[in-house]
Design a protein around this motif. Structure first.
Motif, PDB file in Angstrom:
ATOM      1  N   VAL A 217     -65.155  71.595 -21.698  1.00 36.05           N
ATOM      2  CA  VAL A 217     -63.842  71.891 -21.599  1.00 36.05           C
ATOM      3  C   VAL A 217     -63.591  73.542 -21.465  1.00 36.05           C
ATOM      4  O   VAL A 217     -64.326  74.280 -22.477  1.00 36.05           O
ATOM      5  CB  VAL A 217     -62.917  71.447 -22.904  1.00 36.05           C
ATOM      6  N   LEU A 218     -62.819  74.047 -20.743  1.00 36.89           N
ATOM      7  CA  LEU A 218     -62.700  75.317 -20.603  1.00 36.89           C
ATOM      8  C   LEU A 218     -61.124  75.753 -20.934  1.00 36.89           C
ATOM      9  O   LEU A 218     -60.486  75.330 -20.416  1.00 36.89           O
ATOM     10  CB  LEU A 218     -62.888  75.862 -19.012  1.00 36.89           C
ATOM     11  N   ALA A 219     -61.057  76.537 -21.916  1.00 38.34           N
ATOM     12  CA  ALA A 219     -59.689  77.102 -22.379  1.00 38.34           C
ATOM     13  C   ALA A 219     -59.788  78.562 -22.627  1.00 38.34           C
ATOM     14  O   ALA A 219     -60.780  79.307 -22.765  1.00 38.34           O
ATOM     15  CB  ALA A 219     -59.520  76.293 -23.814  1.00 38.34           C
ATOM     16  N   ILE A 220     -58.533  79.107 -22.617  1.00 36.31           N
ATOM     17  CA  ILE A 220     -58.528  80.669 -22.547  1.00 36.31           C
ATOM     18  C   ILE A 220     -57.377  80.850 -24.042  1.00 36.31           C
ATOM     19  O   ILE A 220     -56.715  79.993 -23.984  1.00 36.31           O
ATOM     20  CB  ILE A 220     -57.954  81.395 -21.543  1.00 36.31           C
ATOM     21  N   PHE A 221     -57.471  82.058 -24.514  1.00 38.95           N
ATOM     22  CA  PHE A 221     -56.536  82.611 -25.297  1.00 38.95           C
ATOM     23  C   PHE A 221     -56.219  83.953 -24.895  1.00 38.95           C
ATOM     24  O   PHE A 221     -56.827  84.889 -25.038  1.00 38.95           O
ATOM     25  CB  PHE A 221     -57.050  82.598 -26.763  1.00 38.95           C
ATOM     26  N   PRO A 222     -55.162  84.095 -23.979  1.00 29.19           N
ATOM     27  CA  PRO A 222     -54.740  85.362 -23.282  1.00 29.19           C
ATOM     28  C   PRO A 222     -54.536  86.424 -24.623  1.00 29.19           C
ATOM     29  O   PRO A 222     -53.814  86.201 -25.434  1.00 29.19           O
ATOM     30  CB  PRO A 222     -53.691  84.978 -22.461  1.00 29.19           C
ATOM     31  N   ILE A 223     -54.989  87.802 -24.140  1.00 29.66           N
ATOM     32  CA  ILE A 223     -54.677  88.768 -25.125  1.00 29.66           C
ATOM     33  C   ILE A 223     -53.157  89.357 -24.971  1.00 29.66           C
ATOM     34  O   ILE A 223     -52.418  89.671 -25.610  1.00 29.66           O
ATOM     35  CB  ILE A 223     -55.561  89.855 -24.894  1.00 29.66           C
ATOM     36  N   GLY A 224     -52.483  89.531 -23.775  1.00 32.33           N
ATOM     37  CA  GLY A 224     -51.388  90.212 -23.117  1.00 32.33           C
ATOM     38  C   GLY A 224     -51.634  91.282 -22.189  1.00 32.33           C
ATOM     39  O   GLY A 224     -52.376  91.531 -22.096  1.00 32.33           O
ATOM     40  N   SER A 225     -50.473  91.823 -22.127  1.00 35.50           N
ATOM     41  CA  SER A 225     -50.456  92.767 -21.005  1.00 35.50           C
ATOM     42  C   SER A 225     -50.016  94.510 -21.530  1.00 35.50           C
ATOM     43  O   SER A 225     -49.907  95.341 -20.785  1.00 35.50           O
ATOM     44  CB  SER A 225     -49.442  92.593 -19.737  1.00 35.50           C
ATOM     45  N   GLY A 226     -49.772  94.334 -22.868  1.00 32.53           N
ATOM     46  CA  GLY A 226     -49.102  95.579 -23.484  1.00 32.53           C
ATOM     47  C   GLY A 226     -50.221  96.512 -23.799  1.00 32.53           C
ATOM     48  O   GLY A 226     -51.403  95.952 -24.042  1.00 32.53           O
TER      49      GLY A 226
END
Length: 365
Positions: A217-226
């Protein structure tokens, strides 16, 4: 209305005079399925009929629990109309159920008005059902965050961009060997059970599964763009997911082995870095996923879990950003990666019992 969602068999909107409209999703199987089979709508569908009417004031329809409830509340008449959708879609149609508490029930004029409205209402419901089904199915196969981007127009090859994210890669340990022992249907059931707990803990921590790759399983937890975005929040979310899924996997294994089934461990790798998040593939067959060095390195680090006897490993960038005490295990060569990678584990013993499962599985390998 029926639904193609894998969790729900249908959706209903309910309105009571003087109240608010409530939306209810009915799940497949279980008590909700049995309750539907005790409704006037199911009665009509099973008989191939499109209209039905029950004079509640005269005691008709009281074999249906909902109609009996209406009658006790003072209802006098109940009508159901079924509208069929075009045959080329799996959605069969919708039903409209109306209940009156007027003396004498519905008048002929009222029923004529309802009959005249059904075709227009059916077309409106068909449009809503088709739109909702497309959105629901896309979210099921790509994830809520990704499906929103696709529906917003990101549907061309190469469309996407670089993002910073915590990457979680979970892999079932020694799973290939099980395919030599168990039937494919049994293997599918085992995969579903493990993927369910992995998916649940990823989603509970605002992550998103992008891909099921065999037994991984491949999953991500995006950090954001600010500019001021701190990666610690995403890393802590990913770490919470990893910890919880390892604990849940132990419970699942105890239940399964208690019934004579296999003990299947999970290896988890956490990494932090920049990835390309978007569409790749052939012109007419795309995959919305993440690619990049961080994904490749996570995959290579996963191979060290068995060697090091650790079910949870972290990259140097993740360990530095997660805000939790970590212990360096060493610097390792990664296949296809030019420089050695420092690999870490948690300093606390939270996954100690899971490490025992690693040793046990390695003895069987």
């Amino acid at each position: 209305m029926p639904s193609l969602h894998p969790m729900y068999r249908g959706v209903s909107a309910n309105f009571v005079r003087g109240g608010t409209t409530t939306i209810e999703n009915s799940e497949h199987g279980g008590i909700e399925e049995r309750n539907f089979e005790r409704t006037p709508t199911f009665h009509l569908l099973s008989r191939g009929e499109r209209k039905g009417r029950w004079n509640l004031a005269d005691g008709e329809g009281l074999e249906y629990p909902r109609l009996k409830e209406f009658a006790l509340a003072g209802a006098t008449d109940h009508v159901v109309s079924i509208f069929e959708f075009p045959k080329e879609v799996a959605l069969r149609g919708f039903s409209l159920a109306l209940t009156s508490d007027a003396s004498g029930g519905f008048s002929d004029e009222q029923l004529t008005t309802v009959a005249e409205l059904i075709p227009a209402l059916g077309l409106a419901c068909y449009r809503m059902a088709a739109s909702k089904t497309a959105a629901d199915i896309l979210a099921v196969y790509t994830g809520a965050r990704t499906s929103a981007r696709i529906l917003a127009g990101e549907a061309q090859r190469g469309k996407g961009g670089s993002i910073n994210a915590a990457v979680l890669l979970a892999d079932l340990r020694n799973f290939t060997a099980l395919t030599e022992v168990y039937q494919s249907s049994e293997i599918a059931g085992v995969l579903d059970a493990h993927f369910e707990l992995i998916g649940r803990h990823v989603e509970e921590n605002s992550g998103e599964i992008l891909k099921f790759m065999g037994d991984s399983v491949l999953a991500i937890f995006p950090i954001g763009s600010g500019e001021g975005d701190d990666p610690e929040k995403a890393c802590r979310a990913a770490l919470a997911s990893a910890r919880n899924m390892l604990k849940a996997n132990e419970v699942l294994n105890r239940e399964r082995t208690g019934k004579g089934g296999p003990d299947i461990g999970v290896d988890v790798v956490l990494h932090l870095g920049e990835v390309f998040y978007g569409n790749i593939g052939a012109r007419g067959r795309l995959d919305f996923t993440v690619i990049g060095r961080a994904v490749n390195e996570a995959s290579r680090i996963e191979k060290l879990c068995g060697e090091l006897g650790q079910p949870l490993l972290m990259s140097e960038s993740f360990a530095a950003a997660c805000g939790v005490a970590c212990e360096r295990l060493g610097s390792f060569e990664l296949r296809g990666v030019s420089r050695k990678a420092d690999v870490f584990k948690l300093a606390d013993p939270i996954v100690a019992s899971a490490r025992k499962s690693v040793a046990k599985a390695s003895d069987l390998a």
